[in-house]
Design an enzyme around this catalytic site. Structure first.
Site, PDB file in Angstrom:
ATOM      1  N   GLY A 237      -4.588   6.698  -0.683  1.00 34.14           N
ATOM      2  CA  GLY A 237      -4.132   6.473   0.684  1.00 34.14           C
ATOM      3  C   GLY A 237      -3.592   5.111   1.026  1.00 34.14           C
ATOM      4  O   GLY A 237      -3.038   4.923   2.114  1.00 34.14           O
ATOM      5  N   GLU A 272      -8.379   7.465  -6.046  1.00 35.75           N
ATOM      6  CA  GLU A 272      -7.297   8.411  -6.374  1.00 35.75           C
ATOM      7  C   GLU A 272      -5.954   7.926  -5.821  1.00 35.75           C
ATOM      8  O   GLU A 272      -5.298   8.628  -5.054  1.00 35.75           O
ATOM      9  CB  GLU A 272      -7.615   9.791  -5.776  1.00 35.75           C
ATOM     10  CG  GLU A 272      -8.943  10.382  -6.184  1.00 35.75           C
ATOM     11  CD  GLU A 272      -9.336  11.590  -5.331  1.00 35.75           C
ATOM     12  OE1 GLU A 272      -8.610  11.922  -4.360  1.00 35.75           O
ATOM     13  OE2 GLU A 272     -10.372  12.202  -5.633  1.00 35.75           O
ATOM     14  N   ARG A 311      11.815  13.010   2.047  1.00 38.58           N
ATOM     15  CA  ARG A 311      10.935  12.237   2.936  1.00 38.58           C
ATOM     16  C   ARG A 311      11.601  11.823   4.255  1.00 38.58           C
ATOM     17  O   ARG A 311      10.972  11.936   5.311  1.00 38.58           O
ATOM     18  CB  ARG A 311      10.349  11.020   2.215  1.00 38.58           C
ATOM     19  CG  ARG A 311       9.565  11.378   0.945  1.00 38.58           C
ATOM     20  CD  ARG A 311       8.694  10.242   0.421  1.00 38.58           C
ATOM     21  NE  ARG A 311       7.570   9.989   1.289  1.00 38.58           N
ATOM     22  CZ  ARG A 311       7.496   9.029   2.176  1.00 38.58           C
ATOM     23  NH1 ARG A 311       8.477   8.170   2.287  1.00 38.58           N
ATOM     24  NH2 ARG A 311       6.452   8.904   2.937  1.00 38.58           N
ATOM     25  N   CYS A 341      24.197  21.327   3.612  1.00 36.41           N
ATOM     26  CA  CYS A 341      24.700  21.791   4.908  1.00 36.41           C
ATOM     27  C   CYS A 341      23.598  21.873   5.948  1.00 36.41           C
ATOM     28  O   CYS A 341      23.188  22.965   6.354  1.00 36.41           O
ATOM     29  CB  CYS A 341      25.372  23.140   4.727  1.00 36.41           C
ATOM     30  SG  CYS A 341      26.740  23.003   3.589  1.00 36.41           S
TER      31      CYS A 341
HETATM   32  N1  LLP Z   1      -6.347  12.262  -3.162  1.00 33.32           N
HETATM   33  C1  LLP Z   1      -6.156  13.339  -2.378  1.00 33.32           C
HETATM   34  C2  LLP Z   1      -7.231  14.320  -2.234  1.00 33.32           C
HETATM   35  C3  LLP Z   1      -4.915  13.517  -1.712  1.00 33.32           C
HETATM   36  O1  LLP Z   1      -4.740  14.583  -0.928  1.00 33.32           O
HETATM   37  C4  LLP Z   1      -3.889  12.553  -1.871  1.00 33.32           C
HETATM   38  C5  LLP Z   1      -2.596  12.714  -1.214  1.00 33.32           C
HETATM   39  C6  LLP Z   1      -4.127  11.445  -2.727  1.00 33.32           C
HETATM   40  C7  LLP Z   1      -5.377  11.329  -3.333  1.00 33.32           C
HETATM   41  C8  LLP Z   1      -3.104  10.375  -2.980  1.00 33.32           C
HETATM   42  O2  LLP Z   1      -2.802   9.675  -1.828  1.00 33.32           O
HETATM   43  P1  LLP Z   1      -1.840   8.394  -1.896  1.00 33.32           P
HETATM   44  O3  LLP Z   1      -2.588   7.285  -2.598  1.00 33.32           O
HETATM   45  O4  LLP Z   1      -0.635   8.790  -2.636  1.00 33.32           O
HETATM   46  O5  LLP Z   1      -1.575   8.083  -0.479  1.00 33.32           O
HETATM   47  N2  LLP Z   1       4.173  13.930   0.607  1.00 33.32           N
HETATM   48  C9  LLP Z   1       3.647  12.886   1.452  1.00 33.32           C
HETATM   49  C10 LLP Z   1       2.296  12.392   0.965  1.00 33.32           C
HETATM   50  C11 LLP Z   1       1.242  13.468   0.860  1.00 33.32           C
HETATM   51  C12 LLP Z   1      -0.077  12.957   0.375  1.00 33.32           C
HETATM   52  C13 LLP Z   1      -1.030  14.070   0.124  1.00 33.32           C
HETATM   53  N3  LLP Z   1      -2.300  13.683  -0.454  1.00 33.32           N
HETATM   54  C14 LLP Z   1       4.672  11.750   1.544  1.00 33.32           C
HETATM   55  O6  LLP Z   1       5.756  11.872   0.996  1.00 33.32           O
HETATM   56  O7  LLP Z   1       4.410  10.758   2.183  1.00 33.32           O
END
Ligand code: LLP
Length: 412
Positions: A237, A272, A311, A341
């Site tokens: 996150g 994560e 995005r 389109c």
């Molecule tokens: N762990 C879990 C359980 C998750 O659901 C996620 C992301 C992560 C770790 C990794 O999070 P990060 O460190 O990447 O923030 N498609 C969206 C982002 C969706 C994230 C979903 N879960 C975007 O393009 O911003």
């Protein structure tokens, strides 16, 4: 690692104009150095605290990227059987894999169990019962954590905020202790940890710290209740700077701010991270096809589109768009749009940007995470290739799709 030397944009020591001329566009380009630096920033900040950095595969699941991180010692956070398949194919260690997600199927659970993953981050009691039954059938013990929903507001985009009780994720804090208690009676499960993940692209670490405090308190209470909790999994996150000057917590100082409380708990820690490792490591290169004006509005039409990088259309996300070769013309204000389109097909809107001409290359920045992985064949556009740069060398880690690829799984 992307920077200008004179007026040419480089990835490490590779001039991107040369690369784009060779591979064609659109193309995703990743810096192996940035990927490794960001992974190591987590790993090194934890130091001697027992930890596993489980890279979130969903952010960028290319075999070349996974193999690089696996070789550096990373663990992996997966959310599907397909992601596990990729991790194994890339040489990842299944003993360092955690399986997250609200909707694991029986087939996926069996696949994960038979490959000896570390543990499941479980999101419902029904899921725990399924894992117990399947582990029993296979004669193995399944490690699990319960993903608790700490009910804190991640203060990010609503589509990527997950830690409030109104969201589908996790089990409410108030119910979690009773669920662990009941899980203790399931013979093929072993409680390993407590996990959480409250959202993505968080620029303020305060909500994460609050969630960590709640999760640690929960883990301590479970220990007192007789569960042998060994780790807390804090999810991912951490945000990245999509705009110049945007303030983000540095990975190292963010982890430092957590360390004292983690050390006091005596527990091992898992994280994560996806975006904070991969996003700054990638750009999407695209070529200007046309310039045009509708009234006073200026458009730069490029050969990358919303199917390549969704995005901006999906989250109104901002990605910097910079020239691969800088010129001295006065800047313009324009929309950068693709050939798809749909009015939603834009990479940038009302952007003050370089005065580029047809044939020039542009780099769409910070596109290493949730870029290629969210791309599609919409408008029957073959998906872009991916390139991994290592110093002065580069190689294609995924070929550009062909028209034949578009129809290979179809029949008339
Ligand atoms: N762990 C879990 C359980 C998750 O659901 C996620 C992301 C992560 C770790 C990794 O999070 P990060 O460190 O990447 O923030 N498609 C969206 C982002 C969706 C994230 C979903 N879960 C975007 O393009 O911003």
């Amino acid at each position: 690692m992307f920077s200008y030397s004179q007026n040419d944009l480089y990835c490490e020591q590779v001039p991107l104009a040369d690369l784009a001329a060779r591979t064609g566009t659109p193309v995703y380009v990743y810096s192996s150095q940035t990927l490794l630096d960001n992974y190591r920033a987590y790993d090194e900040a934890f130091g001697d605290l027992p930890h596993t950095v489980c890279y979130a595969v969903k952010a960028n699941s290319s075999l070349g990227v996974l193999a690089l991180l696996a070789k550096a010692g990373a663990g992996f956070d997966i959310v599907s059987g397909g992601e596990l398949f990729r991790v194994l194919r890339a040489g990842g260690d299944p003993a360092k894999v955690v399986f997250s997600g609200v909707g694991k199927t029986a087939a996926e659970v069996e696949y994960a169990l038979s490959n000896g993953i570390h543990s499941f981050n479980c999101e419902s009691e029904a899921e725990l019962a399924l894992i117990d039954a399947l582990a029993g059938r296979l004669g193995v013990k399944a490690g699990f954590s319960i993903r608790v929903n700490p009910d804190v507001d991640a203060a990010t985009h609503p589509y990527i905020s997950t830690g409030l009780s109104q969201h589908k994720f996790g089990i409410a804090m108030a119910d979690a202790a009773a669920v662990y208690e009941r899980a203790r009676r399931l013979p093929n499960l072993s409680a390993e940890g407590v996990s959480c993940h409250i959202g993505s692209q968080m620029l303020d670490p305060a909500p994460i710290l609050e969630a960590v405090d709640r999760v640690l308190a929960m883990a301590a209470a479970l220990g007192a209740q007789g569960d042998h909790i060994r780790h807390v999994d804090l999810g991912g996150g951490l945000g990245v700077a999509y705009q110049p000057g945007e303030k983000t917590p540095a990975i190292g100082s963010f982890i430092e701010s957590l360390k004292a409380r983690l050390r006091r708990s005596g527990l091992a820690v898992m994280v994560e991270p996806g975006r904070s490792i991969a996003a700054p490591a990638g750009v999407l290169l695209t070529r200007v096809l046309y310039r045009k004006k509708n009234g006073t509005k200026e458009f730069v039409i490029v050969d990358a589109a919303m199917n390549d990088l969704i995005r901006p259309a999906l989250y109104k996300a901002h990605h910097e768009v910079i020239p691969v070769r800088r010129n001295t013309l006065p800047p313009i204000t324009a929309d950068v749009v693709g050939p798809v389109c749909e009015t939603g097909d834009f990479l940038a809107r009302d952007r003050h940007m370089a005065n580029v001409m047809p044939g020039d290359f542009l780099a769409v920045c910070t596109a290493g995470a949730y870029g290629f992985v969210q791309s599609s064949n919409y408008n029957s556009r073959p998906r872009a290739p991916e390139v991994l740069v290592e110093g002065a060398a580069w190689r294609v880690i995924r070929q550009r799709e062909t028209y034949e690829d578009l129809v290979k799984a179809e029949t008339r």
